[in-house]
Design an enzyme around this catalytic site. Structure first.
Site, PDB file in Angstrom:
ATOM      1  N   PHE A 242       7.529  -4.661  11.027  1.00  0.00           N
ATOM      2  CA  PHE A 242       8.590  -3.750  10.626  1.00  0.00           C
ATOM      3  C   PHE A 242       9.935  -4.448  10.821  1.00  0.00           C
ATOM      4  O   PHE A 242      10.117  -5.204  11.779  1.00  0.00           O
ATOM      5  CB  PHE A 242       8.560  -2.475  11.461  1.00  0.00           C
TER       6      PHE A 242
ATOM      7  N   THR B 129       1.155  -4.749  11.324  1.00  0.00           N
ATOM      8  CA  THR B 129       2.264  -4.592  10.384  1.00  0.00           C
ATOM      9  C   THR B 129       3.565  -5.021  11.047  1.00  0.00           C
ATOM     10  O   THR B 129       3.820  -4.708  12.208  1.00  0.00           O
ATOM     11  CB  THR B 129       2.391  -3.133   9.898  1.00  0.00           C
TER      12      THR B 129
END
Length: 373
Positions: A274, A272
């Site tokens: 961010f 992921t």
């Protein structure tokens, strides 16, 4: 006498004009010095660099057409550099002493928490946890928080559309990014097993990333929850063997849960990205990634023409996400990640070239890319 006074006044007026340009040049130089201070602080570098100072002083003196000014210019440059170093040291000291206030999506042990700790490692900060993306973004746009950390894209499930929409709607800028390798784990309280679990909580992203695992357990209900770590907290508080959560190993440790099934995400390289946001943009000379939003004209070929501009300038487009405008059916905003720095002439050419094919453009940020996990 009168003519001499007029001549002197004329010369003084010319000096005033030059001084005005000099002040603008000095301010531009000092703005760059502040960027250098940020870079040196992040890398732990010393402010003074005697070898670099000598090169700069000699170079500027060499620009003089009349060599008789060289010694005076060298002395002036030494003074400018000395004052710049004082400003750098002051800037570094103030930022090192200051405690940052940082907003984080989800409670302790969330993946966002991990991204925050990695990105701001070595800096002093207070961490503030929020339950929704809206609250996180609002805390920055209203000035209550210095920075915030939000997930924006997952390698398995794509962009997080709610975050894209909030970044467009609110007054904030992306100033950095942090990539985190995501391992989703099924966890529950003591006494629970795959046979006893009937309901599993997790953030929608956690549920999407583990959908292949749960195909073998069709009777387990998946319930979307605030975040992965909040799901673990909920299961821990209820101590019910029919409940499970999909979250990180850190969450299992903090909330006293046992891992029933480890690493259940279907993509072993599940990562992921961010973003770190602040209220105002930060100018980084080493920034190499730009995130922008555009809306193209609602006419044939406008999207193709806009994308062709990226090809013509040779800039690498790394991501393209579309989001409906809402106000007009079948019209879209396009979120684009592209390599480059806003000060690069090629990027300036690109932004100028696309103007003829778009109706809206907003630069969300220019920052350093991060692909380390």
């Amino acid at each position: 006498m009168e003519n001499k006074e007029l001549d002197l006044n004329s010369i003084r007026l010319q000096i005033d004009e030059v001084d005005h340009k000099l002040a603008e040049a000095l301010e531009a130089r000092l703005n760059l010095v502040m960027q250098v201070a940020d870079y040196k602080r992040s890398k732990g570098m010393q402010v003074k660099d005697a070898a670099r100072e000598k090169i700069v002083i000699d170079k500027v003196a060499g620009y003089m057409n009349d060599p008789k000014y060289s010694i005076a210019v060298k002395n002036i440059m030494r003074g400018i550099i000395d004052q710049a170093c004082i400003l750098e040291e002051s800037e570094i000291s103030s930022k090192e002493a200051r405690t940052l206030e940082i907003a984080c999506f989800g409670p302790e042990a969330s993946f966002t928490h991990q991204a925050l700790e990695t990105y701001f490692k070595g800096q002093k900060f207070n961490r503030h946890h929020f339950n929704t993306f809206d609250e996180v973004v609002e805390s920055v746009s209203n000035g209550n928080m210095d920075y915030a950390v939000l997930p924006i894209e997952n390698s398995s499930t794509g962009g997080i559309t709610d975050v894209y929409d909030l970044l467009r709607q609110n007054d904030c800028s992306i100033v950095g990014e942090q990539c985190v390798k995501i391992e989703q784990n099924l966890m529950a309280c003591e006494g629970a097993s795959l046979e006893t679990i009937k309901t599993v909580y997790s953030h929608p992203q956690g549920i999407k990333q583990t959908k292949e695992f749960f195909k073998d357990y069709p009777n387990i209900e998946k319930v979307p929850f605030f975040s992965t770590s909040k799901s673990a907290q909920e299961v821990s508080e209820k101590q019910d063997i029919t409940l499970g959560a999909i979250a990180s190993r850190m969450a299992a440790k903090i909330y006293g849960l046992k891992i029933i099934a480890p690493a259940i995400n279907y993509n072993s390289n599940n990562t992921t990205r961010f973003v770190i946001i602040s209220k105002k943009p930060e100018h980084d000379p080493l920034a190499d990634k730009i995130t922008m939003i555009v809306a193209v004209k609602h006419e044939t070929g406008s999207l193709y023409k806009m994308l062709a501009s990226f090809y013509h300038t040779g800039l690498n487009m790394m991501n393209l996400e579309s989001r409906p405008m809402g106000s007009n059916n079948w019209e879209y905003y396009f979120f684009i990640d592209v390599s480059g720095n806003l000060q690069d002439p090629v990027v300036k050419d690109l932004l100028e070239e696309i103007q003829g094919n778009i109706t809206f453009c907003k630069i969300l940020g220019n920052y350093r890319s991060n692909r380390e996990v």
